[in-house]
Design an enzyme around this catalytic site. Structure first.
Site, PDB file in Angstrom:
ATOM      1  N   HIS A  22       0.771  -1.191   0.211  1.00 57.65           N
ATOM      2  CA  HIS A  22      -0.018   0.036   0.214  1.00 57.65           C
ATOM      3  C   HIS A  22       0.588   1.297   0.221  1.00 57.65           C
ATOM      4  O   HIS A  22       0.283   1.861  -0.683  1.00 57.65           O
ATOM      5  CB  HIS A  22      -0.898   0.379   1.306  1.00 57.65           C
ATOM      6  N   TYR A  78      -3.444   8.662   7.845  1.00 56.01           N
ATOM      7  CA  TYR A  78      -3.705   7.238   6.728  1.00 56.01           C
ATOM      8  C   TYR A  78      -4.394   7.471   5.810  1.00 56.01           C
ATOM      9  O   TYR A  78      -4.696   8.261   5.609  1.00 56.01           O
ATOM     10  CB  TYR A  78      -4.149   6.045   7.759  1.00 56.01           C
ATOM     11  N   ASN A  80      -6.945   6.386   4.314  1.00 61.59           N
ATOM     12  CA  ASN A  80      -8.474   7.063   3.856  1.00 61.59           C
ATOM     13  C   ASN A  80      -8.047   7.887   4.136  1.00 61.59           C
ATOM     14  O   ASN A  80      -9.514   8.725   4.253  1.00 61.59           O
ATOM     15  CB  ASN A  80      -9.075   6.084   4.559  1.00 61.59           C
TER      16      ASN A  80
END
Length: 200
Positions: A22, A78, A80
């Site tokens: 990620h 983060y 999101n």
């Protein structure tokens, strides 16, 4: 030609996530900063690490005729909430969505594949979704870095947050360098030229 670019590597902050799939966007921004010989520095009010440099006909980090300003970014938020930092920086630098490049992991492409595009959907990527929400537009540029689909029945969320296997790290490093090359070409020669070279 724009006089300012924002290149944002999407990922998660902290050592726990450093070597995960990620975080390939972070790795590409780190490589660009290394090439430009600049250090990313924490800017708490922007909730990001930022390094300013220039890019132009003479290369990355080299001033001269035709060189434009460039900010390299890793958010402190983060994944999101990536758009929070991107929105603040876009406002600070006065850039439009079309002057922002997001570098992110892409499940639908195998490792070794890149795709450059402008706009489009989020395809379930929460970092892109957050950017769209905070910029009120999806018309930013994307460098999609293939990481492949999880094996067997492994959940995608577990796959992207798991450490990259030792046996794949060299291949990932090669792709990080190639993605950084693609970003440089995108900024200096335009989207069509970079797509012709790197879209695989």
């Amino acid at each position: 030609m724009t006089d300012m670019w924002l290149v944002v590597g999407l990922g998660n902050p902290g050592p726990t996530y450093t070597h995960t799939r990620h975080n390939v966007g972070y790795l590409v921004v780190d490589e660009l900063a290394r090439r430009a010989r600049v250090a990313l520095k924490s800017v708490p009010k922007m909730r990001a690490d930022v390094a300013e440099t220039r890019i132009g006909p003479l290369g990355l980090g080299v001033p001269g005729a035709g060189a434009v300003r460039l900010a390299l970014v890793r958010s402190h938020t983060y994944m999101n909430d990536s758009g929070l930092a991107v929105g603040r920086l876009a406002a600070f630098y006065g850039v439009t969505p079309g002057e922002i490049v997001a570098v992110h992991d892409e499940l639908d492409l195998d490792l070794g594949q890149l795709r450059l595009k402008k706009g489009g959907g989020d395809n379930g990527h929460n970092g892109l979704k957050s950017m769209r929400a905070h910029l009120h537009s999806g018309d930013f540029l994307r460098v999609r870095f293939g990481i492949g689909r999880p094996p067997g029945r492994q959940a995608p969320a577990d796959y992207v947050l798991a450490p990259i296997p030792t046996g794949q790290r060299e291949a990932v490093a090669v792709e990080v360098a190639r993605a950084a090359d693609a970003v440089e070409m995108l900024l200096t020669e335009g989207l069509s030229a970079a797509q012709n070279r790197y879209n695989s």
